[in-house]
Structure formats: structure tokens, C-alpha cells
Design a protein around this motif. Structure first.
Motif, PDB file in Angstrom:
ATOM      1  N   LEU A 199      33.839  33.361  47.373  1.00 26.24           N
ATOM      2  CA  LEU A 199      32.517  33.972  47.440  1.00 26.24           C
ATOM      3  C   LEU A 199      31.950  34.210  46.042  1.00 26.24           C
ATOM      4  N   LEU A 200      32.798  34.608  45.104  1.00 25.85           N
ATOM      5  CA  LEU A 200      32.346  34.788  43.728  1.00 25.85           C
ATOM      6  C   LEU A 200      31.905  33.463  43.120  1.00 25.85           C
ATOM      7  N   GLY A 201      32.589  32.395  43.463  1.00 22.36           N
ATOM      8  CA  GLY A 201      32.178  31.071  42.996  1.00 22.36           C
ATOM      9  C   GLY A 201      30.782  30.721  43.484  1.00 22.36           C
ATOM     10  N   ASP A 202      30.494  31.047  44.747  1.00 24.53           N
ATOM     11  CA  ASP A 202      29.152  30.820  45.290  1.00 24.53           C
ATOM     12  C   ASP A 202      28.109  31.624  44.522  1.00 24.53           C
ATOM     13  N   LEU A 203      28.425  32.892  44.268  1.00 28.52           N
ATOM     14  CA  LEU A 203      27.485  33.758  43.556  1.00 28.52           C
ATOM     15  C   LEU A 203      27.285  33.313  42.111  1.00 28.52           C
ATOM     16  N   LEU A 204      28.345  32.845  41.478  1.00 31.97           N
ATOM     17  CA  LEU A 204      28.233  32.352  40.104  1.00 31.97           C
ATOM     18  C   LEU A 204      27.377  31.083  40.057  1.00 31.97           C
ATOM     19  N   ASP A 205      27.607  30.183  40.991  1.00 35.59           N
ATOM     20  CA  ASP A 205      26.826  28.941  41.040  1.00 35.59           C
ATOM     21  C   ASP A 205      25.340  29.216  41.243  1.00 35.59           C
ATOM     22  N   ALA A 206      25.016  30.283  41.993  1.00 33.73           N
ATOM     23  CA  ALA A 206      23.614  30.624  42.270  1.00 33.73           C
ATOM     24  C   ALA A 206      22.996  31.476  41.165  1.00 33.73           C
ATOM     25  N   GLY A 207      23.797  31.899  40.182  1.00 26.66           N
ATOM     26  CA  GLY A 207      23.269  32.696  39.083  1.00 26.66           C
ATOM     27  C   GLY A 207      23.164  34.179  39.371  1.00 26.66           C
ATOM     28  N   HIS A 208      23.853  34.661  40.408  1.00 32.16           N
ATOM     29  CA  HIS A 208      23.788  36.076  40.776  1.00 32.16           C
ATOM     30  C   HIS A 208      24.740  36.960  39.988  1.00 32.16           C
TER      31      HIS A 208
END
Length: 104
Positions: free
Chosen positions: A67-76
């Protein structure tokens, strides 16, 4: 929650890496799920380690990493790396500090 993924897409996250909620760019999509939003709300209050996020969200560490990978990829989020071992104090210095504290 992770769409069948067992590893983050961009990078692996150390357990002691500090996660900071970033001001997402205007074109960034909203968090994809409620778990992502919950992680973001935890990190907006204060920076947290990956282990703390897993404990506070009651999710397994592997799921949190994805989930952190998803958030990092989205710039969050942004990630603060733990210090390299060469930058940590020498063991002898730490022993001297402990000995000094015991002498008090």
C-alpha cells in the motif's frame, strides 16, 4: 486490498523507514482505497515508521509495504531513509556514554 501483489511496485520499505504524508500534486489521483486513506491520515498527524503504520492500522507489514508503494507512486508520501551504518556512532562511544550514565 493489494490486488494480489506481494511486493511494492517501486521499492521495498525498511521497517524503520519514516513515512511522511506529502502534499499531493493537484493532478494526483485520490487514494485508491480506504486502507490507503487510513495510512495517509496516520502519517498526516506525524511521520511514522513502517512498523508503526502496520501496528496502528492492524494490517500485516507485507500488505502495508504494498500500500505504501501505491501511495509513493501516486506522490502522496515521501520516505525518510534510516541512517547508513557508517553514520551511526561508534560502539565505543556508546559504551562510554552508558558507563558515564551508570556512574551518575
Amino acid at each position: 486490498m493489494t490486488a494480489g501483489r506481494a511486493r511494492p511496485t517501486s521499492e521495498s520499505f525498511d521497517l524503520i523507514a519514516l513515512i511522511h504524508a506529502a502534499e499531493a500534486p493537484e493532478e494526483a489521483p485520490p487514494p485508491p482505497g480506504p486502507e490507503h486513506a487510513a495510512i495517509l491520515s496516520l502519517c498526516r498527524v506525524a511521520s511514522r515508521s513502517v512498523a508503526d503504520i502496520a501496528a496502528d492500522s492492524d494490517l500485516p507489514v507485507g500488505v502495508v509495504r504494498v500500500l505504501l508503494g501505491d501511495l509513493l507512486d501516486a506522490g502522496h508520501i515521501t520516505v525518510g531513509r534510516p541512517p547508513a551504518p557508517a553514520r551511526l556512532p561508534d560502539e565505543n562511544v556508546l559504551r562510554e556514554v552508558i558507563d558515564g550514565l551508570r556512574a551518575l
